[in-house]
Motif scaffolding. Structure first.
Motif, PDB file in Angstrom:
ATOM      1  N   GLY A  98      48.206  54.877  33.614  1.00  0.00           N
ATOM      2  CA  GLY A  98      48.127  53.211  33.954  1.00  0.00           C
ATOM      3  C   GLY A  98      48.304  52.564  35.229  1.00  0.00           C
ATOM      4  O   GLY A  98      49.421  53.202  35.911  1.00  0.00           O
ATOM      5  N   TYR A  99      48.003  51.659  35.635  1.00  0.00           N
ATOM      6  CA  TYR A  99      48.412  50.843  36.752  1.00  0.00           C
ATOM      7  C   TYR A  99      48.762  49.476  36.510  1.00  0.00           C
ATOM      8  O   TYR A  99      47.731  48.924  35.874  1.00  0.00           O
ATOM      9  N   ASP A 100      49.684  48.846  36.680  1.00  0.00           N
ATOM     10  CA  ASP A 100      50.022  47.486  36.262  1.00  0.00           C
ATOM     11  C   ASP A 100      49.894  46.479  37.431  1.00  0.00           C
ATOM     12  O   ASP A 100      50.256  46.320  38.459  1.00  0.00           O
ATOM     13  N   THR A 115      42.585  40.987  41.021  1.00  0.00           N
ATOM     14  CA  THR A 115      44.043  40.797  41.332  1.00  0.00           C
ATOM     15  C   THR A 115      44.793  40.462  39.948  1.00  0.00           C
ATOM     16  O   THR A 115      44.298  39.550  39.164  1.00  0.00           O
ATOM     17  N   GLY A 116      45.845  41.053  39.338  1.00  0.00           N
ATOM     18  CA  GLY A 116      46.528  40.709  38.524  1.00  0.00           C
ATOM     19  C   GLY A 116      46.297  41.303  37.055  1.00  0.00           C
ATOM     20  O   GLY A 116      46.863  40.946  35.989  1.00  0.00           O
ATOM     21  N   THR A 117      45.197  42.399  36.932  1.00  0.00           N
ATOM     22  CA  THR A 117      44.849  42.962  35.882  1.00  0.00           C
ATOM     23  C   THR A 117      45.310  44.536  36.064  1.00  0.00           C
ATOM     24  O   THR A 117      45.467  45.109  37.051  1.00  0.00           O
ATOM     25  N   ASP A 118      45.378  45.032  34.728  1.00  0.00           N
ATOM     26  CA  ASP A 118      45.576  46.323  34.422  1.00  0.00           C
ATOM     27  C   ASP A 118      44.401  47.220  34.549  1.00  0.00           C
ATOM     28  O   ASP A 118      43.457  47.086  34.464  1.00  0.00           O
ATOM     29  N   VAL A 119      44.869  48.433  34.901  1.00  0.00           N
ATOM     30  CA  VAL A 119      43.829  49.799  35.023  1.00  0.00           C
ATOM     31  C   VAL A 119      44.137  50.729  34.019  1.00  0.00           C
ATOM     32  O   VAL A 119      45.580  51.076  33.877  1.00  0.00           O
ATOM     33  N   THR A 249      37.826  38.974  31.731  1.00  0.00           N
ATOM     34  CA  THR A 249      38.492  38.376  32.764  1.00  0.00           C
ATOM     35  C   THR A 249      39.804  38.937  33.040  1.00  0.00           C
ATOM     36  O   THR A 249      40.386  38.871  34.048  1.00  0.00           O
ATOM     37  N   ASP A 250      40.407  39.490  32.078  1.00  0.00           N
ATOM     38  CA  ASP A 250      41.707  40.018  32.187  1.00  0.00           C
ATOM     39  C   ASP A 250      42.000  41.152  31.214  1.00  0.00           C
ATOM     40  O   ASP A 250      41.217  41.228  29.890  1.00  0.00           O
ATOM     41  N   MET A 251      42.426  42.124  31.587  1.00  0.00           N
ATOM     42  CA  MET A 251      42.997  43.227  30.646  1.00  0.00           C
ATOM     43  C   MET A 251      44.618  43.604  30.943  1.00  0.00           C
ATOM     44  O   MET A 251      44.866  43.966  31.976  1.00  0.00           O
TER      45      MET A 251
END
Length: 341
Positions: A98-100, A115-119, A249-251
């Motif tokens: 993952g990427y934070d 911007t600001g979301t996780d992968v 919109t966010d994860m």
């Protein structure tokens, strides 16, 4: 007769017009109310559907992470025979990654992530597997697999061969459908290509051979300017990106780390807090999603909502938006099946 035909007086006409106005206003008020209820219910239904679709995709992918390596927990060693084995799309030894908060992203997805979301990155098999026919010569660039219709893979596909003790990743450079001959040579123009044609040892008949890929899930922006959940898949050395669903919109992600190998999570960590060696100890993933309606002015006023905020020790934080959209947050935990005891 003339007295009975004189018609309405001005006062009577004004009373009738006033009553008509009241009735029309009432009908219009009911229409507006019904329209508002319909828009709200429709937006709520779309939110729930978007979250459900996202859950289906993410939970299935996480659950089956590393599935192509067969009997994952019993494999002693995995060999990556590809060129650039440490490249983002080729790190098949790390089945979950993952990427934070959109930080330290690989170049393959760095410009696409909001911007600001996780992968979330998951690696494993897909498609239909084949079997090795007879013990192979580990120094040969050719192996023979079971003939299948349709063919289980083709030239340029990246595959794994495993016998539940060892797994090896390589790229097919040529495949013959009529007899299952699979070539995995070096020096070809395929991407990424093989660094070597030599396997660590000779796999025996019955070893599984199946295609593998790297799959990334992230929140991005679609062509309409709306936030959406996207998936990026590698296939035969190339990558394809598809939009899954609008309105996400966010994860935010946390990973359960089993530090003592007892099959139970010892702590949940963000991707930024996990060291390189700890990715092999991740046994489940906690996913938090935030969905919003595509249309604005759904509610009568700005409606505060709650969403998971790591900055507040993982508690739900109330956020007041600048618009009048509807938002819903959802959180779920999915275990990696191959790492369950």
């Amino acid at each position: 007769m003339s007295a009975q035909s004189r018609g309405f007086s001005l006062i009577e006409l004004m009373i009738v017009l006033a009553l008509d106005a009241v009735i029309i206003a009432g009908v219009f008020s009911v229409f507006q109310s019904n329209q508002s209820v319909y828009r709200t219910n429709d937006a709520m239904a779309r939110l729930q559907e978007n979250v459900r679709i996202s859950y289906d995709y993410l939970s299935r992918e996480i659950r089956m992470a590393g599935s192509g390596y067969s009997c994952l927990s019993s494999i002693d060693a995995m060999y990556n025979m590809l060129k650039d084995a440490t490249g983002f799309d080729q790190q098949f030894g790390t089945i979950v990654q993952g990427y934070d908060n959109g930080n330290s992203l690989p170049t393959e997805i760095s410009t696409d992530v909001k911007t600001g979301t996780d992968v979330l990155v998951v690696r494993g098999s897909y498609g239909t597997g084949s079997k090795l026919e007879g013990t192979m010569n580990n120094n040969s660039a050719v192996l023979r697999t079971t003939v299948m219709d349709p063919a289980p893979f083709g030239g340029s596909d990246i595959v794994v061969i495993t016998d539940c003790r060892t797994a090896s990743i390589f790229q097919v450079t040529h495949y013959t459908e009529s007899n299952g001959t699979t070539v995995h040579n070096t020096g070809n123009s395929t991407t990424p290509g093989n660094a070597t044609k030599n396997f660590p040892y000779a796999y025996s008949a019955g070893a599984s051979v199946i295609k593998v890929r790297t799959t990334s899930y992230y929140v991005g922006t679609n062509d309409d300017g709306n936030s959406a959940l996207f998936v990026r898949n590698t296939d035969a050395g190339s990558a394809e990106t598809h939009e899954i669903v609008e309105g996400i919109t966010d994860m935010q992600l946390e990973y359960a780390v089993d530090t003592n190998s007892d099959g139970y999570p010892d702590e949940y960590k963000t991707a930024a807090a996990i060291t390189a060696g700890e990715w092999d100890q991740v046994i489940s993933v906690r996913v938090s999603l935030l969905a919003e309606s595509l249309e604005d002015n759904i509610t009568d006023s700005k409606t505060p909502y709650q969403f998971y905020q790591r900055e507040t020790d993982g508690t739900l934080t109330e956020i007041t938006p600048t618009d009048r959209k509807i938002r819903r947050s959802s959180s779920f935990v999915v275990a990696i099946r191959g790492r369950l005891q």
